[in-house]
Structures are given as C-alpha cells and as structure tokens.
Write an enzyme that holds these catalytic residues in place. Structure first.
Site: not given
Ligand code: IPE
Ligand code: IPE
Ligand code: MG
Length: 249
Positions: A20, A68
């Site tokens: 993340d 997502n």
């Molecule tokens: C969780 O990350 C899913 C992945 C790392 C693929 P998100 O960034 O989507 O999670 P939330 O929505 O902040 O909990």
């Molecule tokens: C994790 O990084 C990757 C996916 C969930 C695909 P994020 O895209 O959630 O990054 P933040 O949380 O917005 O920084």
């Molecule tokens: Mg995230």
C-alpha cells in the site's frame, strides 16, 4: 540479511504483504498515481528476492482488491496494463529464480490480456519449487468465504457432503488458498493499520507487522526487518508464556 541477525531456523514459511501507498508516494513527488504503481514493481522484485534468499516458501501479494474496481477507470486500466507488462518483463527472471507463479481472486474478471499473460506465466513456471508467488488479484476474502459456503451448501443438498463434516480444516480446503499453509506473517506498508478484506480466515493467528514506509520505498532490508521483528515475538496460540518456554527447553 547481514544487517539483521536472522535465525535461519525460524523463517516464516508463508509471508503475505498488503502493498500500500503507491498513490501517496507519487503524490509526494508531484506525479500521477500510476507513477507510484510503476515504481512499486521494483519493490515486488526486492521482496521476492529477499524472500527467496532466506527460504520463505510462499509469498502472497495483495495486488488488486475486489474493492479496487471502484477506482477511476483510467487508474484501473493503467494498473491492468502494468500487470501484463510486468509479467512479460519478469517471467524469465521468475523462472531463473525458481519461482512458481499462482493467483487467488476472481481472475476471470480481469481483462483477457491479463488472463492470458497470467495463464502463460503460470504454465511456464509450474514446475518450479523454490518459492510460490501468489498474486491476489480481484480478491476479496469475504467473497472467497461466500463462494466456499455456496459450494459446501450445494454439496450438502446433493448428499455429497455431511453437514457435520464441516469443520475448520474442511472450510480451509474450500478456499482458494487450500494448497498453502496460513501465513505466519502479514506485512502492510504505508501506515494503514487494517486488513482491507485480505485473507480474513487465513490470518486468524498471523503476526501483523505495520510499517509507515510507502510501498515503492520498500526494499530488501525492510523485508528483513519485518522478519527480524517477527522472530522476536512469542507466538502463544492461546497458551501462557510459561507453557511456551517449557516447550522450547
Ligand atoms: C488494499 O489497498 C488493496 C491492495 C493493496 C491491493 P487499498 O489502498 O485499496 O486499501 P484501503 O481501501 O485503503 O483499505
Ligand atoms: C496500493 O497503493 C496499490 C493498489 C491498491 C493497487 P494505493 O494505490 O492504494 O496507494 P495509496 O493508498 O493511494 O497511497
Ligand atoms: Mg491504498
């Protein structure tokens, strides 16, 4: 590895990672979110290399959750393109390292190009046994459990399964992770302290490790640090500390 005195007799067999913070990493640099995702691929390589070096047998990476799909269309399609491109770029290296590629999640919801790349890469790496890299794609733990319940119910109705045979081991065997042991360690980057619908059944006794590091900054040394932290913990599984110490002598 050298910075941390890791105990080679206490390496987790299965490590799961919620990768993340890509978006925030990019934003800090004044770039688009996809720039963060692209740079996150390097961290996948780092974590995988570190895992192979210390003898982890299963590495599960949360790459795309069912939730997502609610992101902006542009980001989703850029992520899917990145997935295809990364698989084609990395498959030789994965093979050389002895990595077997596997997936969990609703792979059939992914674009055809992703499904084809994954099928090809899985086929090419299927005889490898150094480590299994499990990509969680379009994955939701609650959905995984719901599908397992549907399947069990159908079998009970058809007389193929007795309801009293339903126990913890049986439920585990109906999940998409049935071939793998439960993770001993879960790592989540970016300072978020939640599970986000990831492996909820399988994490029942997993050690949780949260770090503020954003995923594109996560390097081998950060992986070792997490393992080191894990090794300092006492896993009690409901017992008392005294019982655990008695068992160890
Ligand atoms: C969780 O990350 C899913 C992945 C790392 C693929 P998100 O960034 O989507 O999670 P939330 O929505 O902040 O909990
Ligand atoms: C994790 O990084 C990757 C996916 C969930 C695909 P994020 O895209 O959630 O990054 P933040 O949380 O917005 O920084
Ligand atoms: Mg995230």
């Amino acid at each position: 590895m050298k910075d941390f005195n890791l105990d080679s007799t206490n390496i987790p067999k299965h490590v799961a990672i919620i990768m993340d913070g890509n978006g925030r990493w990019a934003k800090k640099k004044g770039e688009m979110r996809i720039y963060g995702h692209t740079n996150g691929v390097g961290s996948v390589r780092e974590a995988l290399t570190a895992a192979v070096e210390i003898g982890v047998k299963y590495l599960t990476l949360y790459a795309f959750s069912s939730e997502n799909w609610n992101r902006p269309k542009d980001e989703i399609s850029a992520l899917m393109d990145l997935l295809v491109q990364s698989i084609y770029n990395e498959v030789d290296e994965l093979n050389n390292k002895g990595v077997k590629l596997a997936t969990i999640g609703d792979i059939h919801f992914l674009p055809d190009s992703c499904q084809n790349a994954l099928t090809e890469a899985k086929e090419r790496t299927k005889n490898n046994s150094k480590i299994t890299l499990i990509l969680a794609l379009s994955y939701s733990s609650r959905r995984e459990i719901s599908l397992a319940v549907q399947k069990m119910t159908k079998e009970v109705v058809n007389g193929e399964l007795e309801s009293k045979a339903i126990n913890e081991d049986l439920i585990s065997s109906y999940l998409s992770t049935s071939d793998y042991p439960d993770p001993e360690l879960l790592i989540r980057t970016s300072g978020e302290n939640r599970v986000s619908n990831f492996l909820m059944w399988q994490l029942a006794y997993t050690e949780l490790y949260f770090t503020k590091i954003l995923w594109p900054d996560f390097k081998k040394k950060n992986f070792y640090k997490a393992i080191f932290d894990y090794q300092k913990r006492e896993r009690r599984f409901g017992k008392t500390s005294e019982q655990i110490i008695d068992l160890n002598v």
